[in-house]
Design a protein around this motif. Structure first.
Motif, mmCIF file in Angstrom:
data_model
loop_
_atom_site.group_PDB
_atom_site.id
_atom_site.type_symbol
_atom_site.label_atom_id
_atom_site.label_comp_id
_atom_site.label_asym_id
_atom_site.label_seq_id
_atom_site.Cartn_x
_atom_site.Cartn_y
_atom_site.Cartn_z
ATOM 1 N N GLY A 199 0.809 -1.206 0.000
ATOM 2 C CA GLY A 199 0.000 0.000 0.000
ATOM 3 C C GLY A 199 0.842 1.256 0.000
ATOM 4 N N ARG A 200 0.184 2.397 0.115
ATOM 5 C CA ARG A 200 0.855 3.683 0.087
ATOM 6 C C ARG A 200 0.879 4.285 1.481
ATOM 7 N NH1 ARG A 200 -2.079 8.313 -2.866
ATOM 8 N NH2 ARG A 200 -1.951 9.605 -1.008
ATOM 9 N N VAL A 201 2.005 4.891 1.813
ATOM 10 C CA VAL A 201 2.175 5.563 3.106
ATOM 11 C C VAL A 201 2.611 6.994 2.849
ATOM 12 C CG1 VAL A 201 3.514 5.617 5.241
ATOM 13 C CG2 VAL A 201 2.778 3.424 4.297
ATOM 14 N N GLU A 202 2.060 7.915 3.610
ATOM 15 C CA GLU A 202 2.493 9.300 3.530
ATOM 16 C C GLU A 202 3.165 9.710 4.834
ATOM 17 O OE1 GLU A 202 0.207 12.437 2.091
ATOM 18 O OE2 GLU A 202 -0.565 11.352 0.331
ATOM 19 N N VAL A 203 4.281 10.411 4.681
ATOM 20 C CA VAL A 203 4.973 11.004 5.825
ATOM 21 C C VAL A 203 4.942 12.513 5.628
ATOM 22 C CG1 VAL A 203 7.157 11.212 7.063
ATOM 23 C CG2 VAL A 203 6.477 9.004 6.092
ATOM 24 N N ARG A 204 4.447 13.213 6.619
ATOM 25 C CA ARG A 204 4.400 14.672 6.541
ATOM 26 C C ARG A 204 5.230 15.272 7.672
ATOM 27 N NH1 ARG A 204 -1.120 16.628 3.633
ATOM 28 N NH2 ARG A 204 -0.989 15.065 1.977
ATOM 29 N N ILE A 205 6.158 16.122 7.270
ATOM 30 C CA ILE A 205 7.072 16.763 8.209
ATOM 31 C C ILE A 205 6.621 18.204 8.416
ATOM 32 C CG2 ILE A 205 9.470 17.391 8.663
ATOM 33 C CD1 ILE A 205 10.264 15.181 6.637
ATOM 34 N N GLY A 206 6.447 18.576 9.672
ATOM 35 C CA GLY A 206 6.004 19.921 9.985
ATOM 36 C C GLY A 206 7.154 20.880 10.233
ATOM 37 N N ALA A 207 6.812 22.124 10.453
ATOM 38 C CA ALA A 207 7.816 23.148 10.737
ATOM 39 C C ALA A 207 8.447 22.914 12.104
ATOM 40 C CB ALA A 207 7.168 24.526 10.688
ATOM 41 N N PRO A 208 9.761 23.099 12.221
ATOM 42 C CA PRO A 208 10.426 22.925 13.520
ATOM 43 C C PRO A 208 9.878 23.887 14.568
ATOM 44 C CG PRO A 208 12.027 23.086 11.733
ATOM 45 C CD PRO A 208 10.699 23.464 11.150
ATOM 46 N N ILE A 209 9.861 23.426 15.793
ATOM 47 C CA ILE A 209 9.460 24.256 16.928
ATOM 48 C C ILE A 209 10.718 24.551 17.744
ATOM 49 C CG2 ILE A 209 8.030 24.417 18.982
ATOM 50 C CD1 ILE A 209 6.192 22.285 17.708
ATOM 51 N N ALA A 210 11.126 25.784 17.781
ATOM 52 C CA ALA A 210 12.367 26.151 18.459
ATOM 53 C C ALA A 210 12.238 25.977 19.969
ATOM 54 C CB ALA A 210 12.740 27.589 18.124
ATOM 55 N N THR A 211 13.328 25.557 20.590
ATOM 56 C CA THR A 211 13.352 25.421 22.051
ATOM 57 C C THR A 211 14.378 26.356 22.695
ATOM 58 O OG1 THR A 211 14.975 23.629 21.973
ATOM 59 C CG2 THR A 211 12.650 23.008 21.921
ATOM 60 N N ALA A 212 15.089 27.121 21.866
ATOM 61 C CA ALA A 212 16.098 28.045 22.403
ATOM 62 C C ALA A 212 15.450 29.006 23.392
ATOM 63 C CB ALA A 212 16.754 28.818 21.267
ATOM 64 N N GLY A 213 16.007 29.054 24.575
ATOM 65 C CA GLY A 213 15.494 29.948 25.604
ATOM 66 C C GLY A 213 14.393 29.360 26.465
ATOM 67 N N LEU A 214 13.884 28.167 26.090
ATOM 68 C CA LEU A 214 12.846 27.542 26.902
ATOM 69 C C LEU A 214 13.470 26.873 28.127
ATOM 70 C CD1 LEU A 214 10.462 25.826 24.306
ATOM 71 C CD2 LEU A 214 10.384 28.152 25.229
ATOM 72 N N SER A 215 12.686 26.748 29.174
ATOM 73 C CA SER A 215 13.134 26.083 30.393
ATOM 74 C C SER A 215 12.208 24.911 30.705
ATOM 75 C CB SER A 215 13.123 27.062 31.572
ATOM 76 O OG SER A 215 11.778 27.383 31.936
ATOM 77 N N TYR A 216 12.558 24.174 31.730
ATOM 78 C CA TYR A 216 11.767 23.011 32.134
ATOM 79 C C TYR A 216 10.304 23.378 32.376
ATOM 80 C CZ TYR A 216 10.487 18.854 34.876
ATOM 81 O OH TYR A 216 9.867 17.721 35.341
ATOM 82 N N ASP A 217 10.069 24.582 32.860
ATOM 83 C CA ASP A 217 8.702 25.019 33.145
ATOM 84 C C ASP A 217 7.860 25.178 31.880
ATOM 85 O OD1 ASP A 217 9.234 25.046 35.836
ATOM 86 O OD2 ASP A 217 9.731 27.190 35.895
#
Length: 244
Positions: A199-217
């Motif tokens: 069968g056919r499979v599609e893979v869709r890649i989304g836009a990156p979500i930046a984590t620079a500056g994020l903290s555990y909270d």
């Protein structure tokens, strides 16, 4: 020879030969460099198995990760086939975080360990933390981590709630989270299946979500953002993918 027999033969031969090549690379002390043996062998193994089973993989969104570098791919999980599909579809050097039980399978488990995939026991918090520490070291060495944040395969094909480990990892290492969805594999080989259907499979890649500056909270907000992005990607899949 029936398709099922061709698949089982290819699975056995490729697993044994691939494991042997990986073990030899380890004995030669080949470094686990991006693009080396530990990347090439799993990809070749996946391409052959997809070809012999008649699974066609189509990928969109590669422009989102062109030149991105190491990242944390978070992916929905529908089927055992997902791993082969992702090894063919996603760019870069990939290391999967997978259930510890897979690493206990004879030969196959050896291949997983030797190629640098990361076992995780979600029931043991200390072990889980150690697994993500290992993933962090691999990210810093130039490899991307592939995590199924639902924690297990979906029972009905829908997107399940996420565990937080992958997102804590991304924040701790300040690497971007990339949402990815696989559509079509649930019908090809659902839970309990042995031989995949064509069968056919599609893979869709989304836009990156930046984590620079994020903290555990910020982990809960990051989880929610990734879950929403992946839900949108699933909604964007055109048509109904059916097994051949």
């Amino acid at each position: 020879m029936t398709r099922a027999l061709r698949y089982l033969t290819a699975l056995l031969v490729d697993t044994v030969s691939g494991t042997a090549e990986l073990v030899l690379a380890m004995l030669r002390r080949e470094p686990s460099m991006p693009g080396g043996t530990y990347d090439r062998v799993p990809r070749e193994w996946s391409r052959r198995l997809l070809a012999v089973t008649g699974i066609d993989v189509r990928t969109t969104g590669l422009d989102h990760v062109s030149g991105l570098g190491p990242c944390v791919y978070v992916v929905n999980h529908l089927s055992f086939v997902d791993v082969w599909v992702l090894l063919v579809a996603l760019p870069g050097s990939l290391r999967f975080v997978g259930k510890r039980e897979l690493f206990r399978i004879p030969i196959f488990g050896t291949a997983l360990r030797v190629s640098g995939q990361i076992p995780i026991d979600r029931q043991d918090r200390r072990s889980a933390v150690a697994s993500f520490d290992t993933a962090g070291r691999l990210l810093r060495a130039g490899h991307s981590a592939v995590v199924f944040p639902e924690g297990t395969r979906s029972r009905d094909g829908s997107l399940q709630p996420f565990k937080k480990g992958a997102f804590v990892l991304a924040i701790a290492t300040q690497h971007p989270v990339v949402p990815v969805v696989v559509a079509g594999t649930f019908g090809l080989m659902p839970r309990g299946g042995i031989v995949p259907r064509a069968g056919r499979v599609e893979v869709r890649i989304g836009a990156p979500i930046a984590t620079a500056g994020l903290s555990y909270d910020d982990r809960d907000a990051l989880v929610a953002r990734a879950h929403s992005a992946m839900g949108d990607l699933l909604d964007s899949v055109d048509g109904v993918l059916t097994a051949g």
